[in-house]
Design a protein around this motif. Sequence first.
Motif, PDB file in Angstrom:
ATOM      1  N   GLU A  73       0.829  -1.220   0.000  1.00 40.47           N
ATOM      2  CA  GLU A  73       0.000   0.000   0.000  1.00 40.47           C
ATOM      3  C   GLU A  73       0.851   1.253   0.000  1.00 40.47           C
ATOM      4  O   GLU A  73       0.548   2.237  -0.675  1.00 40.47           O
ATOM      5  N   ARG A  74       1.945   1.216   0.764  1.00 42.46           N
ATOM      6  CA  ARG A  74       2.836   2.379   0.830  1.00 42.46           C
ATOM      7  C   ARG A  74       3.483   2.611  -0.542  1.00 42.46           C
ATOM      8  O   ARG A  74       3.615   3.749  -0.986  1.00 42.46           O
ATOM      9  N   GLN A  76       2.278   1.712  -3.430  1.00 43.67           N
ATOM     10  CA  GLN A  76       1.231   2.221  -4.329  1.00 43.67           C
ATOM     11  C   GLN A  76       1.049   3.728  -4.132  1.00 43.67           C
ATOM     12  O   GLN A  76       0.972   4.478  -5.096  1.00 43.67           O
ATOM     13  N   GLY A  77       0.993   4.145  -2.871  1.00 50.04           N
ATOM     14  CA  GLY A  77       0.846   5.565  -2.554  1.00 50.04           C
ATOM     15  C   GLY A  77       2.017   6.371  -3.094  1.00 50.04           C
ATOM     16  O   GLY A  77       1.847   7.449  -3.660  1.00 50.04           O
TER      17      GLY A  77
ATOM     18  N   GLU B 138      -5.689   5.201  -7.244  1.00 50.38           N
ATOM     19  CA  GLU B 138      -4.572   6.026  -6.774  1.00 50.38           C
ATOM     20  C   GLU B 138      -5.029   6.979  -5.678  1.00 50.38           C
ATOM     21  O   GLU B 138      -4.308   7.203  -4.702  1.00 50.38           O
ATOM     22  N   SER B 141      -5.182   5.011  -2.585  1.00 54.47           N
ATOM     23  CA  SER B 141      -3.827   4.771  -2.042  1.00 54.47           C
ATOM     24  C   SER B 141      -3.329   5.980  -1.271  1.00 54.47           C
ATOM     25  O   SER B 141      -2.730   5.837  -0.196  1.00 54.47           O
ATOM     26  N   VAL B 142      -3.579   7.172  -1.826  1.00 55.20           N
ATOM     27  CA  VAL B 142      -3.142   8.399  -1.139  1.00 55.20           C
ATOM     28  C   VAL B 142      -3.918   8.550   0.173  1.00 55.20           C
ATOM     29  O   VAL B 142      -3.343   8.898   1.210  1.00 55.20           O
ATOM     30  N   CYS B 144      -5.093   6.160   1.990  1.00 52.58           N
ATOM     31  CA  CYS B 144      -4.522   5.186   2.933  1.00 52.58           C
ATOM     32  C   CYS B 144      -3.199   5.711   3.501  1.00 52.58           C
ATOM     33  O   CYS B 144      -2.906   5.519   4.678  1.00 52.58           O
ATOM     34  N   ALA B 145      -2.418   6.395   2.634  1.00 53.06           N
ATOM     35  CA  ALA B 145      -1.153   6.961   3.111  1.00 53.06           C
ATOM     36  C   ALA B 145      -1.400   8.076   4.121  1.00 53.06           C
ATOM     37  O   ALA B 145      -0.534   8.367   4.944  1.00 53.06           O
TER      38      ALA B 145
END
Lengths: 113, 169
Positions: A73-74, A76-77, B138, B141-142, B144-145
């Motif tokens: 996940e990291r 991907q981010g 995407e 994902s951001v 989640c970050a």
Amino acid sequence: MGVKPTMREKRRYLGFRIEADGRLSGKEAEAGVLKGILSFIGELGFAKANPKLIRFDPESGIGILRCNVPKVERVQGALSLVNSIGGKKAAIRLLGVSGSIKKLGKKANKKAI
Amino acid sequence: MEYYDLHVRFPFEKFGEAGFSRICVWNRDIEEFEDHKHGEKLLLLQSNDPDYIKPRIKRASLINDPDYKLDMGIVRAAAKYGKVFEIPVRPVLTSSGIERAMLMKRMSRFLELCSKLGADYAITSRARDQYETKHPAELISVGCALGLTYDQALRAITEVPKSIMRTRV
């Protein structure tokens, strides 16, 4: 003698496509992708994620990146937040994540890359 | 599933190919957004001054404080009146190093406060060109970050924007 299967590093393969303001060579793409990940997740995170560019096609801009499962996940981010590669404006589009390169190819094809 | 990007700053014609059902394009002249397809309008309330935001919350569709100050009064009022905070990805995308880290920390704390007080938030791209556009995956994902769970991030680009479109000004 290797390690037990349960002790093996679990990996994921990420398919991506680079859209850039010009053609990118394999080395430029690799440097840009890894730099983006390093700047986002830091040195310790990078070491744990263990990312590696498996292949990259400069013609289509499509590539495959390998990393460890807990950090997917990291990574991907980090890929989503790359905005320039080799001094050119660029964006990385994720095509899919899979446990094997073969299945990743099928997923990416479904997305009509 | 229908994905929304409520804040794009250029005529993004191929939003369907990027995976979005609907987008809203910022209109510089009238300082409102317009739904790209349906001509519906949203009102963005943006200021880093809490005293400016507080009395105007009821009128706004989207609220954004570029500094992400932790003001419980504003977040509570937004939760009470069902207003939504905008979390744009572009500032994170265009910053780097310590600036990006600090911004993400502030965003993360702000999202934590929103979750605690029950205020809604929508993740938007604020893209100014095609390289800054982000696909739904995407944006998730951001999110989640920034400390959201997958479900929270998914809700921020699906259900929450949909509810704004339904209760627009």
